[in-house]
Design a protein around this motif. Sequence first.
Motif, PDB file in Angstrom:
ATOM      1  N   ASN A   4       0.846  -1.185   0.000  1.00 46.70           N
ATOM      2  CA  ASN A   4       0.000   0.000   0.000  1.00 46.70           C
ATOM      3  C   ASN A   4       0.882   1.234   0.000  1.00 46.70           C
ATOM      4  O   ASN A   4       1.877   1.300   0.702  1.00 46.70           O
ATOM      5  N   GLY A  92      -3.388   0.715  -3.452  1.00 48.45           N
ATOM      6  CA  GLY A  92      -3.806   1.722  -2.494  1.00 48.45           C
ATOM      7  C   GLY A  92      -3.037   3.023  -2.611  1.00 48.45           C
ATOM      8  O   GLY A  92      -2.946   3.783  -1.647  1.00 48.45           O
ATOM      9  N   LYS A  94      -2.148   6.817  -3.235  1.00 44.49           N
ATOM     10  CA  LYS A  94      -2.866   8.086  -3.124  1.00 44.49           C
ATOM     11  C   LYS A  94      -1.900   9.218  -3.470  1.00 44.49           C
ATOM     12  O   LYS A  94      -0.737   9.170  -3.107  1.00 44.49           O
ATOM     13  N   TRP A 112     -12.991  10.297 -10.673  1.00 42.95           N
ATOM     14  CA  TRP A 112     -12.837   9.581  -9.409  1.00 42.95           C
ATOM     15  C   TRP A 112     -11.986  10.358  -8.401  1.00 42.95           C
ATOM     16  O   TRP A 112     -11.787   9.911  -7.270  1.00 42.95           O
ATOM     17  N   GLU A 114     -11.054  13.344  -5.683  1.00 40.18           N
ATOM     18  CA  GLU A 114     -11.779  13.978  -4.585  1.00 40.18           C
ATOM     19  C   GLU A 114     -11.161  15.346  -4.303  1.00 40.18           C
ATOM     20  O   GLU A 114     -10.027  15.608  -4.689  1.00 40.18           O
ATOM     21  N   TRP A 156      -6.269  12.048  -5.398  1.00 40.27           N
ATOM     22  CA  TRP A 156      -6.601  10.884  -6.217  1.00 40.27           C
ATOM     23  C   TRP A 156      -6.293   9.645  -5.390  1.00 40.27           C
ATOM     24  O   TRP A 156      -5.175   9.476  -4.908  1.00 40.27           O
ATOM     25  N   VAL A 157      -7.282   8.778  -5.223  1.00 40.90           N
ATOM     26  CA  VAL A 157      -7.101   7.501  -4.545  1.00 40.90           C
ATOM     27  C   VAL A 157      -7.274   6.436  -5.624  1.00 40.90           C
ATOM     28  O   VAL A 157      -8.374   6.225  -6.132  1.00 40.90           O
ATOM     29  N   PHE A 158      -6.185   5.798  -5.989  1.00 38.21           N
ATOM     30  CA  PHE A 158      -6.218   4.819  -7.073  1.00 38.21           C
ATOM     31  C   PHE A 158      -6.925   3.549  -6.607  1.00 38.21           C
ATOM     32  O   PHE A 158      -6.424   2.838  -5.747  1.00 38.21           O
ATOM     33  N   ALA A 159      -8.091   3.275  -7.183  1.00 43.83           N
ATOM     34  CA  ALA A 159      -8.869   2.087  -6.803  1.00 43.83           C
ATOM     35  C   ALA A 159      -8.199   0.809  -7.298  1.00 43.83           C
ATOM     36  O   ALA A 159      -8.270  -0.221  -6.645  1.00 43.83           O
ATOM     37  N   ASP A 160      -7.547   0.898  -8.438  1.00 37.29           N
ATOM     38  CA  ASP A 160      -6.861  -0.269  -8.983  1.00 37.29           C
ATOM     39  C   ASP A 160      -5.356  -0.119  -8.762  1.00 37.29           C
ATOM     40  O   ASP A 160      -4.843   0.978  -8.564  1.00 37.29           O
TER      41      ASP A 160
END
Length: 177
Positions: A4, A92, A94, A112, A114, A156-160
Motif C-alpha cells: 500500500n 492503495g 494516493k 474519481w 476527490e 486521487w485515490v487509485f482504486a486499482d
Amino acid sequence: MKRNFTMTAFVILLAAAPIIGGWGSPAQAQTQSGAPSAVTLRSNVQIERIERDAQGVAKTILLAPKDVAVVPGDVVVFTLFVHNSSAQPAVGFKASNPMPAAVRFESVAEDWAEVSVDNGVHWGKLADLKVQTKGVAGTPDVERAATTQDVTHVRWVFADAIAPGAKRNISYRGAVK
C-alpha cells in the motif's frame, strides 16, 4: 506481495505575479510504514491559452509560465506524472495536491478524484461537501454548499493497482485569482 502506498505531491506554489512553473523534482512515495517506495510523481504546471489561426479557428495551447505574462483569469493546468518503477503492483496509492493560494480550483480531469474544502481533513465530491461560515454579529453559523472557491486540496485515490512499470497522468485546472 502487494504493498500500500500513500503520496503527497508538492507542486510549485504560485505567487501573485509573475507565476513561476515548470517541472518539479521527482517525489518519492512512501508506504504506510513510511519506507520509500518505487512510485514517483513529477509535476508540471502550464498556462492554457486560446489562439486563433488565420481562418479564425480557435486552438488551445499550453505554455510554460516562464514563457508568458500570467494574469488574473488565466487557466493553469497542473499535471502529475505517476510512475511505478518497481516489479510489484502499487496497491492503495494516493496522491494529493494543495491548491496554490494564487489559484482558484476549476476542475479535475478524473471523475474519481476527490477534493477537500478544509485543508485535507475531509474529502469527497465537491457537490457533497459543505462549508461552515461564521455568523455575523451574534447570528448563528451558516452551513452552505461548497464551491470551487472553497477547494483547498485535490486528491486521487487509485482504486486499482498501478502495474509494475506503469505510467499514468492525472491533472486538475485552476484559474489565477
